[in-house]
Design an enzyme around this catalytic site. Structure first.
Site, PDB file in Angstrom:
ATOM      1  CE1 TYR A  83     -62.629 -73.869  23.159  1.00 32.50           C
ATOM      2  CE2 TYR A  83     -64.672 -75.066  22.876  1.00 32.50           C
ATOM      3  CZ  TYR A  83     -63.977 -73.998  23.394  1.00 32.50           C
ATOM      4  OH  TYR A  83     -64.620 -73.070  24.164  1.00 32.50           O
ATOM      5  CG  ASP A  95     -62.395 -70.880  25.574  1.00 30.13           C
ATOM      6  OD1 ASP A  95     -62.834 -71.347  26.645  1.00 30.13           O
ATOM      7  OD2 ASP A  95     -63.145 -70.541  24.646  1.00 30.13           O
ATOM      8  CB  ILE A 116     -61.606 -66.352  14.965  1.00 30.02           C
ATOM      9  CG1 ILE A 116     -61.157 -67.736  15.400  1.00 30.02           C
ATOM     10  CG2 ILE A 116     -61.774 -65.404  16.138  1.00 30.02           C
ATOM     11  CD1 ILE A 116     -59.794 -67.768  16.071  1.00 30.02           C
ATOM     12  CE1 TYR A 142     -61.105 -63.129  18.985  1.00 31.11           C
ATOM     13  CE2 TYR A 142     -59.380 -64.694  19.568  1.00 31.11           C
ATOM     14  CZ  TYR A 142     -60.717 -64.356  19.496  1.00 31.11           C
ATOM     15  OH  TYR A 142     -61.663 -65.248  19.918  1.00 31.11           O
TER      16      TYR A 142
END
Length: 167
Positions: A83, A95, A116, A142
């Protein structure tokens, strides 16, 4: 050898830079309205580039770039994914599995509630071999609080490939 040194130095510089506050973040008013406007522009741009965008009932947008075959992920499965996560508003990568794993694959046991919400929803759309782009509004990421380098009310995008479901 020279290339490896350069790569290591670049990674160290990026890591060091990420420790500093983002001066631009302090001047931008991060609001739900701003997020909605930026999301609309981002989705329109993708459509104009020829992407066929679908939406889940929870509200994530996605494009399946390559459909896999076989089983879909279930709670308790051990999986391997590749990812990259980036901010939809500016393309900044925050990330990537390539940063953390030698074989570029994050291997973990999937249990609902550990990621998440939008990322979990994305995984539920994938079977082994699937590659896709998943656009996750902040309410499934978030939210109003943000996280680290991710400001409040920021839509996230993830390029995800489900490499393997381990039996």
């Amino acid at each position: 050898m020279k290339g490896i040194k350069f790569l290591l130095m670049a990674v160290m510089l990026v890591a060091m830079y990420s420790c500093f506050d983002d001066p631009v973040q302090d001047t931008v008013n991060y609001t739900p309205t701003r997020e909605a406007e930026l999301l609309e522009v981002y989705l329109d741009t993708l459509v104009n580039r020829g992407y066929d965008i679908d939406t889940t009932s929870s509200g994530i947008f996605y494009v399946i770039e390559e459909q896999g075959e076989g089983l879909y992920i279930q709670s308790g499965d051990s999986i391997g994914i590749k990812y990259t996560g980036f901010r939809s508003d500016n393309g900044q990568i925050f990330d990537s599995s390539t940063y953390h794993y030698e074989d570029e694959t994050w291997k973990f046991r999937y249990e609902p509630g550990n990621l998440i919400d939008g990322f979990e929803d994305a995984l539920m759309l994938m079977n082994e071999g699937t590659k896709g782009l998943f656009i996750i509004p902040s309410n499934l990421a978030y939210g109003a609080g943000g996280s680290g380098s991710i400001p409040p009310y920021t839509t996230l995008s993830f390029s995800i490939e489900l490499k393997k479901i381990y039996q």
